[in-house]
Structure formats: C-alpha cells, structure tokens
Design an enzyme around this catalytic site. Structure first.
Site, mmCIF file in Angstrom:
data_model
loop_
_atom_site.group_PDB
_atom_site.id
_atom_site.type_symbol
_atom_site.label_atom_id
_atom_site.label_comp_id
_atom_site.label_asym_id
_atom_site.label_seq_id
_atom_site.Cartn_x
_atom_site.Cartn_y
_atom_site.Cartn_z
ATOM 1 C CG HIS A 129 -0.611 2.260 -9.404
ATOM 2 N ND1 HIS A 129 -0.767 1.864 -8.095
ATOM 3 C CD2 HIS A 129 -1.709 3.008 -9.692
ATOM 4 C CE1 HIS A 129 -1.911 2.346 -7.616
ATOM 5 N NE2 HIS A 129 -2.489 3.048 -8.566
ATOM 6 C CD1 TRP B 149 7.296 7.323 -2.607
ATOM 7 C CD2 TRP B 149 6.748 7.151 -4.775
ATOM 8 N NE1 TRP B 149 8.446 7.510 -3.340
ATOM 9 C CE2 TRP B 149 8.133 7.402 -4.667
ATOM 10 C CE3 TRP B 149 6.180 7.012 -6.045
ATOM 11 C CZ2 TRP B 149 8.956 7.513 -5.788
ATOM 12 C CZ3 TRP B 149 7.001 7.117 -7.158
ATOM 13 C CH2 TRP B 149 8.378 7.368 -7.025
ATOM 14 C CG ASP C 143 -2.079 0.960 1.097
ATOM 15 O OD1 ASP C 143 -2.446 1.297 -0.042
ATOM 16 O OD2 ASP C 143 -2.614 1.393 2.139
ATOM 17 N N GLY C 144 0.309 2.321 -0.606
ATOM 18 C CA GLY C 144 0.968 3.625 -0.549
ATOM 19 C C GLY C 144 1.514 4.128 -1.874
ATOM 20 C CD GLU D 15 -13.132 -5.474 -0.971
ATOM 21 O OE1 GLU D 15 -11.934 -5.810 -1.004
ATOM 22 O OE2 GLU D 15 -14.062 -6.296 -0.836
ATOM 23 C CD1 TRP E 217 -13.315 -5.351 -8.685
ATOM 24 C CD2 TRP E 217 -12.743 -4.592 -10.704
ATOM 25 N NE1 TRP E 217 -12.691 -6.378 -9.364
ATOM 26 C CE2 TRP E 217 -12.330 -5.946 -10.605
ATOM 27 C CE3 TRP E 217 -12.474 -3.895 -11.901
ATOM 28 C CZ2 TRP E 217 -11.682 -6.621 -11.631
ATOM 29 C CZ3 TRP E 217 -11.822 -4.573 -12.927
ATOM 30 C CH2 TRP E 217 -11.442 -5.911 -12.788
ATOM 31 C CG LEU F 62 9.530 -16.988 -3.918
ATOM 32 C CD1 LEU F 62 9.559 -17.121 -2.397
ATOM 33 C CD2 LEU F 62 9.848 -15.546 -4.320
HETATM 34 C C1 IPE Z 1 -5.260 -2.791 -0.132
HETATM 35 O O1 IPE Z 1 -4.978 -1.447 -0.340
HETATM 36 C C2 IPE Z 1 -5.334 -3.510 -1.451
HETATM 37 C C3 IPE Z 1 -4.053 -3.694 -2.118
HETATM 38 C C4 IPE Z 1 -2.884 -3.355 -1.666
HETATM 39 C C5 IPE Z 1 -4.138 -4.343 -3.406
HETATM 40 P P1 IPE Z 1 -6.150 -0.364 -0.457
HETATM 41 O O2 IPE Z 1 -5.489 0.950 -0.605
HETATM 42 O O3 IPE Z 1 -7.124 -0.765 -1.488
HETATM 43 O O4 IPE Z 1 -6.835 -0.513 0.982
HETATM 44 P P2 IPE Z 1 -7.768 0.481 1.790
HETATM 45 O O5 IPE Z 1 -8.810 0.980 0.843
HETATM 46 O O6 IPE Z 1 -6.900 1.588 2.288
HETATM 47 O O7 IPE Z 1 -8.285 -0.350 2.904
HETATM 48 C C1 IPE Z 2 -1.661 0.164 -3.381
HETATM 49 O O1 IPE Z 2 -1.405 1.525 -3.384
HETATM 50 C C2 IPE Z 2 -1.851 -0.395 -4.770
HETATM 51 C C3 IPE Z 2 -3.224 -0.837 -5.080
HETATM 52 C C4 IPE Z 2 -4.214 -0.915 -4.221
HETATM 53 C C5 IPE Z 2 -3.478 -1.225 -6.449
HETATM 54 P P1 IPE Z 2 -2.600 2.567 -3.392
HETATM 55 O O2 IPE Z 2 -3.009 2.830 -4.775
HETATM 56 O O3 IPE Z 2 -3.686 2.116 -2.480
HETATM 57 O O4 IPE Z 2 -1.896 3.860 -2.799
HETATM 58 P P2 IPE Z 2 -2.464 4.836 -1.676
HETATM 59 O O5 IPE Z 2 -2.823 3.975 -0.499
HETATM 60 O O6 IPE Z 2 -3.665 5.506 -2.269
HETATM 61 O O7 IPE Z 2 -1.344 5.772 -1.393
HETATM 62 MG MG MG Z 3 -4.139 2.375 -0.512
#
Ligand code: IPE
Ligand code: IPE
Ligand code: MG
Length: 226
Positions: A30, A18, A13-14, A61, A63, A125
């Site tokens: 991404h 970033w 996540d993030g 989720e 989508w 792996l």
């Molecule tokens: C969780 O991240 C899903 C993935 C890393 C693929 P999200 O950014 O979708 O999660 P929430 O919405 O903060 O819970």
């Molecule tokens: C996780 O990063 C990647 C996916 C869920 C596809 P995010 O896209 O959720 O990035 P933040 O959380 O909005 O920074």
């Molecule tokens: Mg996120």
C-alpha cells in the site's frame, strides 16, 4: 478524429500481491501504491486533454479486510493527504473526494475536506479519490437525495446528483482481475475497458501512455453506426 481521454478512472489493484512477491507484508504494497498514485497523477496533470482522474482507493467492501490492514490504510490516507497538499497546489490539481466519508474518523474527514477546500481554486486536473466508495451506495444516496428534495428522477437529474458527475472515457484495472468491483457503475456505462496484469505498485506512465494510444484509435459508437 482521435478520442479525447477526458476522464480516466483506475481500479488500483494488486498492492498486496506485489508486496508478497517481494517477501514483504501487504502494508508495504500500500505504501508503494501511494507512490504510484503520485506519479500517475503528475503524469495526468501534465497532459491537459486529461481533465479528470478518478482513483479507487477504498471500497465500501474493503471494511471486510483484517482490522489491522484497515487501520493501516486509514493512517496511510491521513499521512498521504498531509504530505501531498503542497503537490496538489504546486501542480494546480483540484482534489475532489467521492464516496461516503461519514464512516471515517472525524480527524480523517477533516484532513480530507481540508485538502479539497484548499485546492478548490485549482484549475488543472481534477483528481477524485474514491474513499468508502461503492457504485451501488452512490446511486442509492443520489436517489434518496432526489426523493427528499422532491426532484423527479431522470437520467440527467440522477447523473448530476451522483458524487461523480462525469462519464468515464477509460476504465483501467491493474492486478489481473477482470471485474468492476462496484466502481463507477453508472458513469462507466460507455467506458472503454482496459485490464492489465501489472500490479498497481509497478504501473508506470509509459503503460498508461500505451493505453491512451490504443484508446485514441477506438471507434466509439455509443449505440449508433459509424
Ligand atoms: C477493488 O479492489 C477496490 C479498490 C481498488 C479500492 P479489491 O481488491 O477490493 O477488489 P476484489 O475484492 O478483488 O473484487
Ligand atoms: C488494492 O490492492 C488496494 C486496496 C483495495 C486498498 P489490494 O490490497 O487489493 O491488493 P491485492 O489485490 O490483494 O494484491
Ligand atoms: Mg485486490
């Protein structure tokens, strides 16, 4: 005795935050995130005690995101798999997608299955990418399958029918949130949880190494006593 980190699972996540921090669009995050996937996978493939790495790439989720971002992610996946097939083979990594792939375009499904078939013989792996994956959806699909096949629902029959059949040892979430977001709900029943503020594009193997060192010292009791 040290714990073995056989199965590491990561909520990556993030990416978006970033990229925003760099003054760029979320999609740039991404792209960078995909580079981190490559680096962390290579690190794990070079550490034989790590048998399985399961990465959350797209949730059931996700989508809900803007159409353009979803479309970008689909294209990025397609590009990633086409480009990375050789890396999987060179590093002897078996690719195993988890999640409900039927929601993806036929072309993306084909690309994903192609990588999984082409790496079936690899003995190093196991890298699982969670794609249109949700822990609740996975459990429901498994229960339905057992019911259709007239198999009694027990802990072991259900475990074996899930997309991901291995218990998680270490669950890491980058990006600062302290939640599971529907990832590996069943398999993480006894996982050791690690949350880091590091945003996924900046997560490096030395931080993973620090987590592994901490994990090895944890007393895992599984409900018993030491
Ligand atoms: C969780 O991240 C899903 C993935 C890393 C693929 P999200 O950014 O979708 O999660 P929430 O919405 O903060 O819970
Ligand atoms: C996780 O990063 C990647 C996916 C869920 C596809 P995010 O896209 O959720 O990035 P933040 O959380 O909005 O920074
Ligand atoms: Mg996120």
């Amino acid at each position: 005795m040290n714990n073995l980190p056989s199965h590491i699972a990561i909520i990556m996540d993030g990416n978006g935050r970033w990229a925003k921090g760099q003054g760029k669009s979320r999609t740039f995050g991404h792209e960078k995130g995909a580079e981190t996937v490559r680096a962390i996978t290579t690190y794990c493939s070079q550490h034989p005690e790590i048998k399985q790495l399961t990465l959350y790439a797209f949730s059931t989720e996700n989508w809900k995101r803007p159409k353009l971002e979803v479309e970008f992610l689909m294209k990025l996946l397609e590009r990633y798999f086409k480009k990375e097939l050789n890396t999987y083979l060179e590093e002897n990594i078996r690719f195993n997608p988890i999640g409900d792939l039927s929601a993806f375009s036929t072309s993306l499904q084909k690309t994903i299955l192609n990588v999984s078939e082409a790496t079936e013989h690899c003995t190093g792996l196991v890298q699982s990418l969670a794609l249109n994956y949700g822990g609740k959806d996975e459990i429901i699909r498994a229960v339905q399958k057992l019911q259709n096949d007239n198999i009694p629902i027990t802990e072991s029959s259900l475990s074996e029918t899930l997309d991901c059949t291995q218990e998680v040892d270490i669950l890491i979430r980058t990006g600062g949130e302290h939640r599971i977001s529907n990832f590996l709900l069943w398999q993480s029943a006894y996982a050791e949880l690690f949350f880091t503020d590091t945003l996924w594009p900046e997560f490096k193997s030395d931080e993973l190494e620090t987590i592994l060192t901490k994990f090895k010292k944890i007393e895992r009791r599984f409900g018993g006593l030491n």
